[in-house]
Design an enzyme around this catalytic site. Structure first.
Site, PDB file in Angstrom:
ATOM      1  N   LYS A 134       0.779  -1.331   0.444  1.00 13.91           N
ATOM      2  CA  LYS A 134      -0.151   0.111   0.454  1.00 13.91           C
ATOM      3  C   LYS A 134       0.843   1.205   0.258  1.00 13.91           C
ATOM      4  O   LYS A 134       2.308   1.479   0.378  1.00 13.91           O
ATOM      5  CB  LYS A 134      -1.252   0.061   0.902  1.00 13.91           C
ATOM      6  N   ASP A 151      -3.039  -7.622  -2.297  1.00 18.71           N
ATOM      7  CA  ASP A 151      -3.960  -6.899  -1.120  1.00 18.71           C
ATOM      8  C   ASP A 151      -4.988  -6.365  -1.156  1.00 18.71           C
ATOM      9  O   ASP A 151      -5.874  -6.236  -0.544  1.00 18.71           O
ATOM     10  CB  ASP A 151      -3.849  -5.186  -1.272  1.00 18.71           C
ATOM     11  N   ARG A 165     -10.492 -11.144   1.741  1.00 18.55           N
ATOM     12  CA  ARG A 165     -11.682 -12.486   1.194  1.00 18.55           C
ATOM     13  C   ARG A 165     -11.033 -13.913   1.354  1.00 18.55           C
ATOM     14  O   ARG A 165     -11.380 -14.388   1.036  1.00 18.55           O
ATOM     15  CB  ARG A 165     -11.953 -12.213  -0.449  1.00 18.55           C
TER      16      ARG A 165
END
Lengths: 495, 452
Positions: free
Chosen positions: A273, A343, A347
């Site tokens: 990120k 990233d 899930r």
């Protein structure tokens, strides 16, 4: 955290006094007459009418027979429309205004016992503070509210109504604490250990380490974890409040299942990120935090329901052992996933835990919570969390519980047309579907691990943390979902 | 309808000789094989997309719809015609296009009756798509206006407001948006009186029209807050809302809708220039609201806000639906599969959602007000038009901004960014503009006709 007591209405001699006043109504006569009508005059001068959200502070009022340091008036809105949430919010507003007072009395004498209890709950929710790492703050700078007496006509009934609410508030505090903890302290193993605290409430806690997870075939979750020096954990919490009572229907014995994403820190992994704002990623375990707090709430108030809470705990780090974009992992379901973006890791964790949950427990429904996507923030901001569900009735129950608790949900769509975006050239699916409809494709991904069971996914990325104070939620960790799901259970699943 | 339909569609009970026959099969079903093909006839079968793609280069074809109920045959033909759209106006060498489609059906009369209405919507849709496809050097606010005058043939009134009119009407927001461009802004009002219009009576609700308001940015550079170069070419389609409203009006007129309707198109080019509007400017909008400009690339809501005010003032409509390619946020939220519906009226919302499901122009309701309104608080004016923060729910904030200018009129806003064009062809759509909104608004009007 202040102590709360309930007592019959009697004007206190000292301390602070909070007057909760419905719209258009006069302040508590006992107090107002002691001030020779001064309170009413002050409120009038301040244009205080009792509207919802209004407040007014009077310092050191002249009172016969009492030396009060401060009187705060808080508006309740129309007397006929005061809800539990409204009473909590009025309490929360009062608590903020009373933070400098060690002892406060709250005049809620016009309110029924349940709402008086809600006032106390709202005060507690607002007064909570995470102080563990403030070592140099002087006592004089700290909030002082230590004891609160709520005046109500039926103190015993208010006390009885307050006990379960306080248990839920304790669940909220546990969640807030977990979310607020820094990631060097709260890694997956530590978070799993903190779940053990729930054993004191009668919750059975099982902890799975990397070896067990490997045996269960959690290839997706382990792929996320492999970049970090901190090992993953899965925690399964069981609350058997419906028990195996004779005569209990079989349907009621199957548990409700709550599943939380617990990424204790999400650097993004190799798909790292940007630095700006990365510190927020300590709360990427907000879904798991909520599930732990919810289980504490249900057990704390001895909810007559069977529930399981499962949290998948990992840290997502870039390293020489980290998974790469283009890796293919095999999930517990046997389906393979091409990891396009490391990233989009939440899930992957949920895929394995959701699959495991439905096969082990055959639950009545599964609700997962996750700080899953930035897309949900661009879609709904911080006003609503997104709810995605394959079950209209469950979705409606959730939205109603959200309205009732002020933890609001907005339903978002699912569908085949979105699912297509997950098509991979070399595996059963990709883990991302691109920027358009990003929160929806994330939900579609999870749905691929749900075999038609009633299921709802709450994307709480925009609501797990707040940058400003709300009536019952100080800024920081909100514990969004604890009160909402507790309400869902209480309203529909404890019969 | 002559002159408006791209493909002449008729029902036949016997297919003509030597014309290719297409027999699309529903998705997931085996390709049907019928015996009795005559010699020399080409058979096209497979999925709808495969058939439609093959038919796009055949001038005349037969569509085998035997065994289908008339509604199903109509729907099949509609899909083939819709899917066969290609825009070759600017090519010197053009491929053959489908221009004639014979629908082989067991119920020719019912087909023809039902088709009239569909053909009207398709003509409006094509009109819309052509406008959206046309590049911005050819489609300026002025030339857009000229193309709309063609609608007069159908009995549609065309009222044009040029710069002086806009100034007099106080549409300072729209004027600011269009200020830097050499192509001046326009407002065009298209009025369809409805076939049940009773002239001479005034005041009653019966004569109040439905109003459609469309964002018509013929090109959007972003202004001083200029967009990145990559993908900027797509901004020629930033007038798709206005085009959809114009297409819907054409459809209503072609099918002689009893329903009075107006469409107000706010046309401007958001350019860069020495006299461009700036971030931090404060503009007094048409209704007197002072608005602080944060980002000149959030221009659509400024143009629309003035158009909404003017529409209410000029027509006192029973309801307003605006359509706009308004935000990137809605694409992140709902993707290319659904447009965002923002509505403060449950009845209107219900009708729009139902019309969306019926036409396949799917909508999803999104939230308004509350915290989205707080994000529009300005330090120096009544409102700011967007939030300067990153990662914002801009679609809901934009809609909440528009809500302020819709006043008390029942109003819905369709954010059609993301659905106005398809990058690639798929089962349903040709590549390029979709005409999204035309059939939806036509179906909405039909629901209000049915309601009386």
């Amino acid at each position: 955290m202040p102590d709360f007591a309930f007592a019959k209405p009697a004007l206190p001699k000292t301390g602070a006094l909070a007057l909760l006043i419905a719209e258009g109504e006069a302040p508590w006569p006992a107090a107002d007459s002691a001030s020779s009508g001064g309170i009413a005059r002050a409120l009038k001068a301040a244009e205080f009418t009792g509207k919802k959200g209004q407040s007014c502070t009077i310092l050191a009022p002249a009172m016969s027979g009492a030396t009060m340091s401060r009187i705060v008036a808080v508006g309740l809105g129309k007397a006929s429309e005061i809800t539990q949430l409204g009473a909590e919010e009025a309490g929360g507003t009062a608590a903020a205004l009373l933070a400098r007072e060690p002892h406060a009395t709250v005049a809620a004498q016009g309110l029924p016992a349940g709402l008086a209890a809600a006032v106390a709950t709202g005060m507690a929710l607002r007064a909570w503070r995470f102080d563990r790492y403030r070592t140099t703050e002087k006592d004089s700078e700290k909030p002082r509210l230590a004891k609160v007496t709520v005046l109500t006509d039926d103190a015993a009934a208010a006390r009885a109504a307050h006990a379960p609410m306080a248990a839920v508030a304790d669940g909220v505090f546990l969640t807030r604490e977990l979310v607020a903890e820094p990631p060097n302290v709260l890694n997956p193993a530590e978070l799993a250990q903190r779940c053990r605290r729930l054993e004191a409430l009668g919750v059975k806690v099982e902890i799975f380490g990397p070896k067990e997870l490997k045996k269960l075939g959690f290839g997706a979750m382990l792929g996320v974890a492999q970049g970090s020096a901190n090992e993953p954990r899965m925690v399964v919490m069981h609350w058997n409040g419906a028990g195996t009572r004779r005569g209990a229907r079989k349907e009621a014995a199957a548990p409700l299942a709550f599943i939380g994403k617990g990424v204790t820190f999400d650097s993004g992994g190799i798909s790292i990120k940007p630095a700006g704002g990365m510190e927020d990623m300590k709360w990427d375990m907000g879904g798991a935090g909520t599930v732990v707090g919810l289980m504490a709430a249900l057990a704390g108030r001895k909810a007559r329901v069977n529930a399981v809470g499962l949290v998948g705990l990992v840290e997502n780090m870039p390293s020489g052992t980290a998974q790469r974009p283009s890796d293919v992992v095999k999930t517990a379901s046997g389906q393979t996933v091409e990891v396009i973006n490391t990233d989009a890791e939440g899930r992957l964790v949920l895929a394995d835990v959701v699959w495991y949950c439905q096969h082990r427990f055959a639950p009545r429904f599964m609700i997962d919570l996750a700080t899953l996507t930035g897309a949900i923030i661009i879609a709904l901001g911080h006003d609503f969390a997104g709810v995605f569900s394959n079950d209209d009735a469950l979705s409606k129950q959730l939205q109603e519980a959200g309205e009732a608790t002020g933890e609001k949900l907005w339903r978002m769509p699912l569908g085949e047309a979105y699912d297509k975006q997950l098509k991979s050239d070399i595996a059963d699916m990709k883990n991302v579907g691109g920027r358009p409809g990003g929160a929806i494709t994330a939900a579609q991904f999870i749905q691929r691990f749900v075999n038609g069971k009633p299921w709802a996914h709450l994307d709480i990325a925009g609501t797990a943390w707040s940058s400003k104070d709300a009536a019952c939620v100080p800024k920081g960790a909100t514990a969004f979902g604890v009160r909402l799901l507790d309400r869902l259970v209480a309203d529909h699943y404890e019969k | 309808m002559t002159g408006f339909s791209r493909v002449a569609v008729r029902a036949v009970t016997t297919p003509p000789d030597r014309v290719p026959i297409a027999a699309p099969c529903p998705p997931g079903q085996a390709v049907p094989f019928e015996d009795g093909w005559r010699e020399g006839q080409r058979q096209i079968s497979g999925t709808l997309a495969a058939c439609a793609a093959a038919l796009a280069t055949v001038p005349h074809a037969v569509l085998d719809a035997r065994g289908l109920a008339p509604e199903a045959a109509i729907e099949l033909a509609r899909r083939v015609v819709e899917r066969s759209w290609r825009w070759q106006a600017l090519k010197r060498e053009r491929d053959t296009e489908l221009s004639r489609l014979d629908v082989w059906t067991d119920a020719p009369v019912l087909f023809e009756v039902g088709w009239t209405r569909v053909a009207a919507a398709l003509a409006g849709q094509d009109f819309c798509r052509e406008l959206v496809a046309t590049p911005a050097n050819l489609l300026t606010p002025v030339t857009f206006t000229q193309r709309l005058t063609r609608l007069r043939e159908l009995g549609i009134g065309v009222e044009v407001l040029v710069r002086g009119d806009l100034r007099r009407a106080g549409l300072r927001g729209l004027l600011a948006v269009g200020r830097a461009s050499a192509n001046p802004p326009r407002v065009v009002a298209l009025t369809w009186p409805g076939t049940q219009h009773r002239p001479g009576r005034s005041g009653g609700d019966a004569e109040s029209p439905l109003a459609f308001v469309g964002k018509g940015l013929t090109f959007d550079t972003g202004g001083i807050c200029i967009k990145p170069a990559e993908g900027m070419e797509a901004m020629r389609g930033d007038m798709a809302g206005a085009a959809a409203c114009a297409g819907a009006m054409m459809a209503l007129a072609l099918r002689r809708s009893p329903c009075p309707a107006v469409a107000v198109l706010a046309l401007a080019e958001n350019a860069i220039g020495a006299d461009a509007w700036r971030p931090a400017d404060v503009i007094e909008m048409a209704d007197g609201t002072e608005v602080e400009i944060v980002d000149t690339d959030a221009e659509g809501r400024i143009a629309l806000a003035d158009a909404l005010v003017w529409t209410r003032r000029r027509f006192a409509p029973t309801l307003i639906v605006d359509a706009a390619t308004l935000t990137g946020s809605i694409v992140v939220a709902l993707g290319h599969q659904r447009a965002g519906l923002f509505c403060d009226d449950d009845t209107l919302s219900h009708h729009l959602l139902a019309a969306g499901e019926a036409t396949g122009e799917a909508l999803w309701r999104m939230p308004l007000g509350g915290g989205y309104r707080e994000a529009l608080d300005s330090d120096i004016a009544d409102l700011r038009h967007c939030s300067p923060e990153r990662m914002q729910p801009d679609a809901s904030q934009a809609a909440t901004f528009l809500q302020h200018f819709a006043g008390t009129t029942p109003w819905a806003h369709l954010d059609i960014a993301g659905v106005e064009a398809h990058e690639e062809a798929d089962e349903e759509h040709a590549a390029g503009p979709t005409g999204f909104g035309v059939r939806l608004l036509d179906a909405l009007a039909a629901r209000y006709e049915a309601d009386g």
